[in-house]
Design a protein around this motif. Structure first.
Motif, PDB file in Angstrom:
ATOM      1  N   ILE A  23       6.853   9.309  -8.462  1.00 15.28           N
ATOM      2  CA  ILE A  23       5.737   9.740  -9.047  1.00 15.28           C
ATOM      3  C   ILE A  23       4.210   9.358  -8.333  1.00 15.28           C
ATOM      4  O   ILE A  23       3.362  10.263  -8.388  1.00 15.28           O
ATOM      5  CB  ILE A  23       5.737   8.626 -10.330  1.00 15.28           C
ATOM      6  CG1 ILE A  23       6.636   9.125 -11.239  1.00 15.28           C
ATOM      7  CG2 ILE A  23       4.269   8.842 -11.064  1.00 15.28           C
ATOM      8  CD1 ILE A  23       7.178   8.149 -12.435  1.00 15.28           C
ATOM      9  N   SER A  24       4.421   8.195  -7.565  1.00 13.37           N
ATOM     10  CA  SER A  24       3.182   7.955  -6.561  1.00 13.37           C
ATOM     11  C   SER A  24       3.081   8.891  -5.689  1.00 13.37           C
ATOM     12  O   SER A  24       1.666   9.498  -5.416  1.00 13.37           O
ATOM     13  CB  SER A  24       3.331   6.671  -5.919  1.00 13.37           C
ATOM     14  OG  SER A  24       3.745   5.393  -6.657  1.00 13.37           O
ATOM     15  N   HIS A  25       3.965   9.692  -5.020  1.00 10.07           N
ATOM     16  CA  HIS A  25       3.795  10.773  -4.197  1.00 10.07           C
ATOM     17  C   HIS A  25       3.173  11.884  -4.596  1.00 10.07           C
ATOM     18  O   HIS A  25       2.295  12.386  -4.311  1.00 10.07           O
ATOM     19  CB  HIS A  25       4.882  11.133  -3.224  1.00 10.07           C
ATOM     20  CG  HIS A  25       5.453  10.236  -2.193  1.00 10.07           C
ATOM     21  ND1 HIS A  25       4.798   9.980  -1.268  1.00 10.07           N
ATOM     22  CD2 HIS A  25       6.638   9.432  -2.310  1.00 10.07           C
ATOM     23  CE1 HIS A  25       5.340   8.710  -0.460  1.00 10.07           C
ATOM     24  NE2 HIS A  25       6.531   8.955  -1.246  1.00 10.07           N
ATOM     25  N   ARG A  26       3.699  12.248  -5.959  1.00  7.41           N
ATOM     26  CA  ARG A  26       3.129  13.341  -6.691  1.00  7.41           C
ATOM     27  C   ARG A  26       1.647  13.206  -7.356  1.00  7.41           C
ATOM     28  O   ARG A  26       0.715  14.051  -7.095  1.00  7.41           O
ATOM     29  CB  ARG A  26       3.949  13.864  -7.728  1.00  7.41           C
ATOM     30  CG  ARG A  26       5.445  14.170  -7.452  1.00  7.41           C
ATOM     31  CD  ARG A  26       6.355  14.647  -8.315  1.00  7.41           C
ATOM     32  NE  ARG A  26       7.640  14.666  -8.065  1.00  7.41           N
ATOM     33  CZ  ARG A  26       8.567  15.636  -8.513  1.00  7.41           C
ATOM     34  NH1 ARG A  26       8.010  16.751  -9.154  1.00  7.41           N
ATOM     35  NH2 ARG A  26       9.566  15.989  -8.007  1.00  7.41           N
ATOM     36  N   LEU A  27       1.174  12.028  -7.605  1.00 12.17           N
ATOM     37  CA  LEU A  27       0.062  11.557  -7.902  1.00 12.17           C
ATOM     38  C   LEU A  27      -1.156  11.888  -6.709  1.00 12.17           C
ATOM     39  O   LEU A  27      -1.918  12.277  -6.824  1.00 12.17           O
ATOM     40  CB  LEU A  27      -0.036   9.964  -8.231  1.00 12.17           C
ATOM     41  CG  LEU A  27       0.203   9.900  -9.981  1.00 12.17           C
ATOM     42  CD1 LEU A  27       0.290   8.474 -10.047  1.00 12.17           C
ATOM     43  CD2 LEU A  27      -0.985  10.538 -10.630  1.00 12.17           C
ATOM     44  N   ASN A  28      -0.490  11.259  -5.681  1.00 12.38           N
ATOM     45  CA  ASN A  28      -1.347  11.418  -4.351  1.00 12.38           C
ATOM     46  C   ASN A  28      -1.515  12.846  -4.038  1.00 12.38           C
ATOM     47  O   ASN A  28      -2.808  13.306  -3.556  1.00 12.38           O
ATOM     48  CB  ASN A  28      -0.879  10.734  -3.050  1.00 12.38           C
ATOM     49  CG  ASN A  28      -1.185   9.165  -3.039  1.00 12.38           C
ATOM     50  OD1 ASN A  28      -2.154   8.802  -3.803  1.00 12.38           O
ATOM     51  ND2 ASN A  28      -0.480   8.373  -2.370  1.00 12.38           N
ATOM     52  N   ARG A  29      -0.652  13.893  -4.052  1.00  9.38           N
ATOM     53  CA  ARG A  29      -0.792  14.964  -3.836  1.00  9.38           C
ATOM     54  C   ARG A  29      -1.684  15.850  -4.753  1.00  9.38           C
ATOM     55  O   ARG A  29      -2.482  16.815  -4.410  1.00  9.38           O
ATOM     56  CB  ARG A  29       0.464  15.760  -3.787  1.00  9.38           C
ATOM     57  CG  ARG A  29       1.521  15.575  -2.845  1.00  9.38           C
ATOM     58  CD  ARG A  29       2.462  16.478  -2.349  1.00  9.38           C
ATOM     59  NE  ARG A  29       3.422  16.535  -3.454  1.00  9.38           N
ATOM     60  CZ  ARG A  29       4.739  15.852  -3.368  1.00  9.38           C
ATOM     61  NH1 ARG A  29       4.960  15.176  -2.417  1.00  9.38           N
ATOM     62  NH2 ARG A  29       5.542  15.789  -4.578  1.00  9.38           N
ATOM     63  N   ALA A  30      -1.841  15.296  -6.056  1.00 12.62           N
ATOM     64  CA  ALA A  30      -2.485  15.869  -7.155  1.00 12.62           C
ATOM     65  C   ALA A  30      -4.041  15.476  -7.032  1.00 12.62           C
ATOM     66  O   ALA A  30      -4.801  16.199  -7.480  1.00 12.62           O
ATOM     67  CB  ALA A  30      -1.907  15.768  -8.501  1.00 12.62           C
ATOM     68  N   THR A  31      -4.042  14.582  -6.320  1.00  9.38           N
ATOM     69  CA  THR A  31      -5.592  13.832  -6.371  1.00  9.38           C
ATOM     70  C   THR A  31      -6.560  14.470  -5.308  1.00  9.38           C
ATOM     71  O   THR A  31      -6.187  14.776  -4.141  1.00  9.38           O
ATOM     72  CB  THR A  31      -5.523  12.232  -6.058  1.00  9.38           C
ATOM     73  OG1 THR A  31      -4.697  11.710  -6.672  1.00  9.38           O
ATOM     74  CG2 THR A  31      -6.779  11.794  -5.830  1.00  9.38           C
TER      75      THR A  31
END
Length: 640
Positions: A322-330
């Motif tokens: 989830i954290s990796h995908r959040l960073n990629r979406a930011t």
């Protein structure tokens, strides 16, 4: 007084007409269903038996907790909440990718959505529900801290789907049973749930380490009842949806940076709420909501189980996903890029000098295909100048226009505020910065240096892995194999082809010719902060360490070093960064006491001194006039 009246009137408009009416007049559907659920009844009976208590007593406790956390979606209250949200968000225009929202609505029709969001502001609790409600999503239930359950406003919020939960529940097993079962029932009823994966607001702008509580209960639900009962039907699945919310600027950042310097946290009460509302009077630009790549929680857990990863390890892996995908979406904001340029220089710059720093960054962001907030053109002069003007208006920057042309610099005591904005995008730059450190390490190899089997190239990989381990409590890195793949991508951007051989001369040529240079902009604030803590820890020798006293000592000595220019910027003097350094030291076993630990502590400090030395060299290569005076090497090390 206007803010007080506005908050009060909006809340009262959505509250029950009768003062004596309670929330809810009847228990919400999930509470009623739980109380009559046979599995839940057996779980309560087991809890009473395990605790040696009377079952009726445990039932009364459970019902009290369910009433405390129960939430509903009342149409009148929800409309009032949306109006209040619009009023609180009056400082911003909220931008949303409508294509992303359309795809998410398709999932919403058939699945329970678990919306895991990055938490940068209390405004997140307004942005997300308002965006979803305006686009006719199924009602969303949002978990919030019990500290925000204020009189009147808390009652209002719980009628709009806000579930207030306690944070410290280790000593309350019945509460955990109630919450886990409530979440299971919500998912079974295909409710949408939203929560902060970080458990609270970030104090640095970066995504914080994930908290596993809500996610653990969701995995229990997807995997079936952990009590060992056979469910009456197949366990429900949820679609996990990373949600990123970033802002051009935030009024509350200055309060958070005061806490980073050691100030006490302001308690959340009515006075706090009114002050927070008043802060939103002045315009601050835009808020950007982005959706990361959703995934099925059940399918991900099945994949991990096939790899032999189960239990708590599986929850940790999903949290990192989830954290990796959040960073990629930011997305990258113009505010963040301008802050990066000015923090790196730490002196006044003209618009042209800011553009000169930003241009290679913009090219790099394009090459890596990172999203830019609002599709802004980071090379556009008017875009950069507007960001400078807005940051000056809010006091983050100061401008001087009495000379031949205007110049801007970070304002006094505003370095941590600027760092907050820069850190919202720092995750996209860290691997490139580590790659630069690896190249420098290879370039410093002398003639006849003893090399590992892989030669000079392996020396670079080992340095990159060392930096990854040094910063693993600060950033979310991929697996070692994926990390190496990312570094190869960075080298391809530098060289234009695969790298099979490396020499010190070639490494130096690549490093000098690199654009942009990022290590001094990205890594130095963290390495400087770590060095302060490592130096104070080494000063204890073999003696025991009191962690609170060590942090206080680090704040005091760090301020001294900032005045002496032993650290590059005041942004490194932060309790948040010192606590991360403390976590790293604890991981290395350096907070224990005993004979010989002093040597290990000094080795840790020496490692950081050398890392800071290297990052300063990259700053010099980038053309930065470095004036940092490194802390003196202890006399014992000089003799060695």
């Amino acid at each position: 007084m206007a803010a007080v009246r506005r908050v009060r009137d909006l809340a009262r408009a959505a509250l029950p007409r009768s003062v004596g009416e309670r929330l809810p007049a009847a228990p919400p559907q999930e509470v009623t269903e739980l109380i009559h659920d046979k599995r839940f009844q057996r779980a309560v009976a087991r809890a009473a038996e395990d605790q040696g208590r009377v079952e009726d007593e445990v039932w009364e406790e459970v019902k009290g907790y369910l009433h405390e956390m129960a939430a509903a979606h009342d149409e009148r209250a929800s409309q009032g909440w949306a109006r209040m949200g619009d009023w609180f968000l009056r400082a911003y225009d909220v931008l949303v990718d409508e294509d992303q929202m359309q795809q998410l609505r398709k999932l919403d029709r058939t699945h329970s959505l678990a919306l895991a969001f990055s938490h940068r502001s209390y405004l997140d609790g307004m942005v997300i529900p308002n965006v979803l409600m305006a686009r006719r999503f199924s009602p969303t239930y949002t978990f919030g801290g019990a500290n925000l359950n204020l009189p009147v406003i808390g009652t209002f919020a719980s009628r709009t789907g806000v579930i207030f939960i306690r944070r410290a529940t280790q000593e309350i097993p019945v509460y955990r049973l109630a919450l886990r079962s409530y979440i299971r029932q919500m998912v079974a009823n295909k409710r949408n749930l939203a929560w902060s994966i970080e458990g609270g607001r970030t104090r640095t702008g970066k995504l914080r380490p994930p908290v596993h509580g809500i996610l653990k209960y969701l995995t229990d639900t997807v995997q079936g009842d952990e009590q060992g009962d056979s469910p009456d039907q197949e366990a429900p699945d949820v679609q996990v949806v990373p949600v990123s919310v970033v802002y051009d600027q935030l009024h509350e950042v200055s309060l958070m940076t005061d806490e980073a310097r050691g100030a006490s946290k302001t308690p959340e009460d009515w006075r706090w709420l009114v002050r927070f509302a008043r802060l939103q009077r002045n315009r601050l630009g835009r808020a950007y909501l982005s959706i990361g790549e959703p995934f099925s929680l059940r399918e991900r857990l099945d994949e991990l189980a096939a790899e032999g990863v189960t239990g708590h390890q599986a929850v940790e892996r999903v949290a990192l996903d989830i954290s990796h995908r959040l960073n990629r979406a930011t997305p990258v904001t113009t505010t963040a890029i301008v802050s990066l340029a000015l923090l790196g220089a730490d002196r006044a710059l003209t618009v042209d000098e800011v553009l000169e720093t930003v241009e290679p960054l913009a090219a790099y962001i394009d090459a890596r295909q990172w999203p830019v907030a609002g599709a802004a053109d980071l090379r556009d002069r008017s875009t950069i100048r507007r960001a400078l003007t807005e940051l000056t208006r809010s006091g983050v920057l100061t401008a001087y226009d009495q000379g031949t042309e205007p110049v801007w610099k970070i304002g006094d005591d505003q370095h941590l505020v600027a760092a907050f904005y820069r850190n919202t995008v720092i995750h996209i730059l860290v691997e490139r910065a580590i790659g630069e450190m690896a190249l420098l390490t290879v370039s410093e190899l002398g003639p006849g240096a003893e090399l590992p089997p892989g030669g000079e190239l392996q020396v670079g990989w080992e340095e990159a892995k060392r930096m990854r381990d040094l910063l693993k409590f600060e950033f979310f890195f991929p697996s070692r194999a994926d990390f190496e793949d990312d570094l190869r991508t960075e080298l391809r951007l530098l060289v234009g082809e695969g790298v099979t051989e490396m020499t010190p001369t070639r490494a130096r040529e690549l490093l000098v010719g690199a654009r942009p240079h990022l290590a001094h902009l990205v890594l130095r604030p963290f390495l400087d902060a770590y060095l302060v803590v490592a130096d104070r820890l080494a000063d204890h020798g073999d003696a025991p360490v009191d962690e609170d006293a060590l942090l206080a000592d680090s704040l005091a000595v760090g301020q001294q070093w900032a005045l002496q220019r032993r650290v590059a910027s005041e942004e490194s003097i932060s309790l948040e960064l010192f606590r991360t350094a403390l976590s790293l030291a604890r991981h290395k076993g350096l907070l224990e006491s005993g004979e010989g630990i002093g040597s290990a502590r000094e080795a840790f400090a020496a490692e950081l001194r050398d890392s800071v030395r290297r990052v300063n060299i990259i700053g010099e290569i980038a053309g930065e006039p470095v004036q940092v005076v490194l802390p003196p090497v202890p006399r014992q090390q000089e003799q060695v």
